[in-house]
Write an enzyme that holds these catalytic residues in place. Sequence first.
Site, short mmCIF file in Angstrom:
data_model
loop_
_atom_site.label_atom_id
_atom_site.label_comp_id
_atom_site.label_asym_id
_atom_site.label_seq_id
_atom_site.Cartn_x
_atom_site.Cartn_y
_atom_site.Cartn_z
N LEU A 19 0.80 -1.22 0.00
CA LEU A 19 0.00 0.00 0.00
C LEU A 19 0.83 1.28 0.00
CD1 LEU A 19 -2.85 -1.16 2.40
CD2 LEU A 19 -2.74 -1.29 -0.10
N CYS A 20 2.14 1.16 -0.22
CA CYS A 20 3.00 2.34 -0.33
C CYS A 20 2.87 2.96 -1.71
CB CYS A 20 4.46 1.96 -0.10
SG CYS A 20 4.91 1.83 1.61
N HIS A 21 2.89 4.28 -1.75
CA HIS A 21 2.84 4.99 -3.02
C HIS A 21 4.22 4.98 -3.67
CE1 HIS A 21 -0.62 6.67 -0.87
NE2 HIS A 21 -1.13 6.85 -2.07
N MET A 49 8.76 4.78 5.20
CA MET A 49 8.86 3.38 4.76
C MET A 49 10.08 3.17 3.88
SD MET A 49 6.56 1.88 6.40
CE MET A 49 6.86 0.28 5.68
N GLU A 50 10.40 4.16 3.06
CA GLU A 50 11.59 4.06 2.21
C GLU A 50 12.86 4.04 3.05
OE1 GLU A 50 8.23 5.08 -0.30
OE2 GLU A 50 8.88 5.85 1.63
N ASP A 83 24.02 -11.37 4.40
CA ASP A 83 24.26 -12.25 3.26
C ASP A 83 25.75 -12.35 2.92
OD1 ASP A 83 23.52 -13.83 0.87
OD2 ASP A 83 24.22 -12.06 -0.21
#
Length: 163
Positions: A75-77, A115-116, A130
């Site tokens: 739901l992120c733009h 969020m980014e 990793d």
Amino acid sequence: MSSLTHFDAQGQAHMVDVAAKPATHRVAVATGRIEMQPATLALIESGTAKKGDVLGIARIAGIQAAKKTSDLIPLCHPLALTRVALAFALAEKGNAPQVVCTATVETVGPTGVEMEALTAVQVALLTIYDMCKAVDRGMRITDVHVLEKHGGKSGSYLADPQG
């Protein structure tokens, strides 16, 4: 506390309509850390990890992740980011050697970039895991959170430095 914005009146998830919101300068800073064995931190610091420049690759991975956030979080733009910067600090907190990652993300747009910034930090730390897992499978990613955000209707947020 305000209500959740990603649900309609029937409780169905939807992407929030930001069309009427003004474009403003938005900044978010997030941080997190990965704890590891002393020998692992030494490999990173010396640049002698088998897979190459751990922090350089993690930086690029974090930048890419910030740009791809809307592909990962449903739901992120999608946003036109104007800046993504990652910084790393090598430290020992108590008995835990660690790498601390801090991401700063900026845009001029109708919605924030928290969020980014969080995605950039998480993916950068996952990349460190990793690249070093062959020598240290016990690494622990922890304390990922937003340090600060600025811009938009809700104004500024600064995390409590006491945690």
